[in-house]
Write a protein that holds these residues in place. Structure first.
Motif, PDB file in Angstrom:
ATOM      1  N   SER A 151       0.809  -1.221   0.000  1.00  0.00           N
ATOM      2  CA  SER A 151       0.000   0.000   0.000  1.00  0.00           C
ATOM      3  C   SER A 151       0.841   1.268   0.000  1.00  0.00           C
ATOM      4  N   ILE A 152       2.169   1.141   0.068  1.00  0.00           N
ATOM      5  CA  ILE A 152       3.047   2.313   0.175  1.00  0.00           C
ATOM      6  C   ILE A 152       2.820   3.333  -0.949  1.00  0.00           C
ATOM      7  N   PRO A 153       2.732   2.920  -2.215  1.00  0.00           N
ATOM      8  CA  PRO A 153       2.540   3.938  -3.272  1.00  0.00           C
ATOM      9  C   PRO A 153       1.286   4.782  -3.069  1.00  0.00           C
ATOM     10  N   VAL A 154       0.189   4.137  -2.685  1.00  0.00           N
ATOM     11  CA  VAL A 154      -1.054   4.884  -2.472  1.00  0.00           C
ATOM     12  C   VAL A 154      -0.945   5.751  -1.218  1.00  0.00           C
ATOM     13  N   THR A 155      -0.380   5.211  -0.147  1.00  0.00           N
ATOM     14  CA  THR A 155      -0.212   5.980   1.090  1.00  0.00           C
ATOM     15  C   THR A 155       0.657   7.207   0.838  1.00  0.00           C
ATOM     16  N   LEU A 156       1.697   7.023   0.057  1.00  0.00           N
ATOM     17  CA  LEU A 156       2.609   8.122  -0.268  1.00  0.00           C
ATOM     18  C   LEU A 156       1.887   9.219  -1.047  1.00  0.00           C
ATOM     19  N   GLU A 157       1.139   8.819  -2.057  1.00  0.00           N
ATOM     20  CA  GLU A 157       0.425   9.793  -2.886  1.00  0.00           C
ATOM     21  C   GLU A 157      -0.652  10.535  -2.077  1.00  0.00           C
ATOM     22  N   ARG A 158      -1.345   9.810  -1.208  1.00  0.00           N
ATOM     23  CA  ARG A 158      -2.403  10.421  -0.395  1.00  0.00           C
ATOM     24  C   ARG A 158      -1.825  11.340   0.681  1.00  0.00           C
ATOM     25  N   SER A 159      -0.669  10.980   1.241  1.00  0.00           N
ATOM     26  CA  SER A 159      -0.024  11.829   2.251  1.00  0.00           C
ATOM     27  C   SER A 159       0.353  13.177   1.664  1.00  0.00           C
ATOM     28  N   LYS A 160       0.802  13.169   0.425  1.00  0.00           N
ATOM     29  CA  LYS A 160       1.132  14.426  -0.250  1.00  0.00           C
ATOM     30  C   LYS A 160      -0.135  15.228  -0.550  1.00  0.00           C
ATOM     31  N   LYS A 161      -1.248  14.530  -0.780  1.00  0.00           N
ATOM     32  CA  LYS A 161      -2.522  15.209  -1.032  1.00  0.00           C
ATOM     33  C   LYS A 161      -3.012  15.998   0.183  1.00  0.00           C
ATOM     34  N   ILE A 162      -2.647  15.537   1.393  1.00  0.00           N
ATOM     35  CA  ILE A 162      -3.088  16.265   2.597  1.00  0.00           C
ATOM     36  C   ILE A 162      -2.092  17.357   2.990  1.00  0.00           C
TER      37      ILE A 162
END
Length: 383
Positions: free
Chosen positions: A252-263
């Motif tokens: 799940s790291i790629p999605v978590t990384l992308e979402r963390s930048k979104k916040i």
């Protein structure tokens, strides 16, 4: 069977075990009881190796990070994990006496007479005690980090790969058979109705605790960053559902990384923190482990107190660093602590594994989504 996920296999094993325990002759059930004896002894043998194989290289890798940022991220992740364990303890201590009332003594009334024995057993003594393995793993891990050597680090990484292979190719695939035997034996002994009642109630409580703790994490992060925590949670939702499907923090790291930048987290902080937190921050798994452990102790009519559970929770926060990246990895890493600190026997550990695996997807989803909150907090604190 590879497309048939672990959770469906566990559910099927429990259902078939109950059916077999109701209708199958004792002679057939004793075949699986014999398998359980062999499998349980092998687990006892492999536990010290799991501890060394995952904790030593885990600590060694953390020690090679980026100084202040590494220390801050690790400390916040540890505090979050311990807080999750304490939340689970106090909730279970408050709720269990009412929702699980009158089930302890009935569940395992004189189990020596109720349960069947296997045809034979083979002793598989571990090469060292759990505490010795923990001390050795900490010493090796800290030493690898201190000397920054590559030879021992490579050896430990390869040893970890071997142990992870044993877990993913041998232990995890055989767990449904093991759980089938456990439930078949308990059913023929008249104990399964109390077990299933506990499973359902504990499962619901754990999911509620996961959701509650995520909102606590994002409330803290939102207040520090002056952001709406509900909007932060909504933006992180894809990471939650990705982890729910994959049962893997690493996947799940790629999605978590992308979402963390979104916040709003800076790219540099997210790129460093998210992969690290996927390894060391397992708040959801800790909630599950503490809740399930207390439920199993209640089933066995074994007392639990804050003074006995606090050291377990504190050590659990460290041991979660060792959790391998496979479904059920956290409970496998914790089995040593369950035996040495909470005095779990093989039957209790088997019940613990079954309880944990029933909600492994939700625990992983809580871990991954919580990583976004911790990353946001680190980004705010980093100067």
């Amino acid at each position: 069977m590879k497309r048939f996920g672990l959770l469906p296999r566990i559910i099927l094993a429990i259902a078939l075990g109950i059916i077999a325990g109701t209708f199958a002759p004792d002679g057939l059930i004793k075949v699986f009881v014999t398998f359980n004896s062999l499998f349980g002894n092998f687990l006892n043998f492999i536990i010290p190796l799991i501890i060394i194989g995952f904790i030593a290289p885990g600590i060694g890798a953390i020690g090679n990070g980026a100084g202040k940022l590494l220390g801050m991220t690790t400390l916040i992740a540890y505090i979050s994990t311990i807080s999750a364990g304490l939340l689970a303890f106090f909730t279970a201590q408050t709720i269990y006496p009412s929702i699980l009332a009158n089930q302890a003594s009935k569940a395992f009334d004189d189990p020596s007479k109720a349960l069947l024995k296997g045809y034979f057993t083979v002793e598989m003594p571990p090469i060292m005690s759990v505490m010795t393995a923990l001390l050795l793993a900490f010493s090796l891990g800290l030493g690898i980090a201190a000397i920054k050597g590559s030879v021992l680090k490579d050896v430990m990484n390869e040893f970890r790969d071997i142990i992870e292979l044993i877990i993913s190719k041998l232990i995890i695939p055989l767990l449904p058979v093991h759980i089938f035997g456990i439930f078949a034996n308990m059913t023929q002994g008249g104990q399964v109705s109390a077990i299933m009642s506990v499973f359902a109630k504990v499962f619901v409580m754990i999911i509620i605790l996961h959701i509650t703790y995520l909102f606590i994490q994002y409330s803290v992060a939102g207040s520090m960053r002056k952001q709406n925590p509900l909007k932060m949670v909504r933006k992180m939702a894809p990471a939650y559902f990705t982890a729910l499907g994959t049962q893997s923090s690493a996947s799940s790291i790629p999605v978590t990384l992308e979402r963390s930048k979104k916040i709003g987290v800076k790219d540099r902080i997210a790129d460093f923190s998210v992969p690290l937190l996927a390894t060391i921050h397992l708040s959801g798994s800790t909630i599950t482990l503490v809740s399930c452990a207390m439920a199993v102790m209640l089933l066995q009519d074994q007392a639990y107190t804050f003074s006995s559970m606090l050291p377990f929770i504190l050590m659990l926060g460290i041991t979660m660093v060792a959790a391998p990246g496979v479904p059920g990895g956290a409970v496998m890493a914790a089995t040593g602590l369950l035996g040495s600190m909470l005095h779990f026997d093989s039957t209790m550990i088997s019940l613990m594994i079954a309880l944990y695996l029933a909600q492994d997807s939700f625990g992983t989803a809580c871990n991954v989504t919580g990583d976004g909150a911790i990353t946001a907090i680190v980004d705010k604190l980093n100067k």
